[in-house]
Write a protein that holds these residues in place. Structure first.
Motif, PDB file in Angstrom:
ATOM      1  N   UNK A 157       0.827  -1.210   0.000  1.00 10.33           N
ATOM      2  CA  UNK A 157       0.000   0.000   0.000  1.00 10.33           C
ATOM      3  C   UNK A 157       0.862   1.260   0.000  1.00 10.33           C
ATOM      4  N   UNK A 158       1.933   1.243   0.774  1.00  7.19           N
ATOM      5  CA  UNK A 158       2.836   2.397   0.832  1.00  7.19           C
ATOM      6  C   UNK A 158       3.505   2.599  -0.531  1.00  7.19           C
ATOM      7  N   UNK A 159       3.861   1.500  -1.179  1.00 10.04           N
ATOM      8  CA  UNK A 159       4.480   1.626  -2.504  1.00 10.04           C
ATOM      9  C   UNK A 159       3.488   2.199  -3.513  1.00 10.04           C
ATOM     10  N   UNK A 160       2.249   1.736  -3.464  1.00 11.57           N
ATOM     11  CA  UNK A 160       1.231   2.279  -4.367  1.00 11.57           C
ATOM     12  C   UNK A 160       1.042   3.771  -4.130  1.00 11.57           C
ATOM     13  N   UNK A 161       1.009   4.169  -2.879  1.00 11.20           N
ATOM     14  CA  UNK A 161       0.880   5.583  -2.540  1.00 11.20           C
ATOM     15  C   UNK A 161       2.085   6.366  -3.055  1.00 11.20           C
TER      16      UNK A 161
END
Length: 145
Positions: free
Chosen positions: A118-122
Motif C-alpha cells: 500500500x505504501x508503494x502504491x501511494x
C-alpha cells in the motif's frame, strides 16, 4: 524519481526472520515426533512379540519362573508403551503449538507486506503526480515562449 523506502522495513525483516525461525522449529519438532512415533511402533512390536512368545510357550511346557519372567516383561513393555504414548502426545501438542505460532507469524508478516504494498502504491501515485506536474511545467514554459 526518488527511491522507495518503506519506513517499517526493519519490522518486516524481523517478522520474516521470526517466520523462518518458526519454520525451522516446526521442522525440528516434526522430526522429533517422527522419531518418537517410530520408537512407539518398535515398542509395541516388542510387546506383541513377547506376548506371542508367551502364548506359544503356554501351549508347550512352561515353568513358574518363565511365567513370572513373561509377566514382568509384559508389565515393563506395557509401562514403556504407555510412557511413550504420553511422550508422543506431548511432542504432538508441541508441534501443534509451533504450527499455530507459525500461522500467527505468517499473518503478521503478510500484514506488513500488505502495508508495504500500500505504501508503494501511494508512493507511486505521488511520483506520477510529481512527474505530471513537472511535465506540465515544461509544456507551459515552452508554450509561453
Amino acid at each position: 524519481m526518488a527511491k522507495f523506502q518503506f519506513r517499517l522495513q526493519n519490522i518486516l525483516s524481523v517478522k520474516e526472520k521470526f517466520e523462518e525461525q518458526k519454520r525451522m522449529e516446526l521442522s525440528n519438532a516434526n522430526q522429533l515426533l517422527e522419531i518418537e512415533e517410530r520408537r512407539l511402533t518398535q515398542l509395541i512390536t516388542l510387546r506383541d512379540n513377547n506376548n506371542s512368545l508367551y502364548k506359544k510357550m503356554v501351549s508347550d511346557r512352561i515353568t513358574v519362573k518363565d511365567i513370572r519372567d513373561f509377566g514382568e516383561k509384559n508389565k515393563y513393555y506395557t509401562n514403556v508403551v504407555l510412557e511413550q504414548n504420553i511422550t508422543v502426545t506431548k511432542v504432538n501438542s508441541r508441534v501443534e503449538s509451533i504450527r499455530d505460532e507459525l500461522k500467527e507469524a505468517l499473518i503478521e508478516k503478510k500484514m506488513y507486506e500488505k502495508l508495504k504494498e500500500n505504501a508503494y502504491e501511494e508512493y507511486y501515485k505521488e511520483e506520477c503526480k510529481e512527474e505530471q506536474k513537472h511535465l506540465d511545467e515544461i509544456v507551459s514554459y515552452k508554450y509561453r515562449k
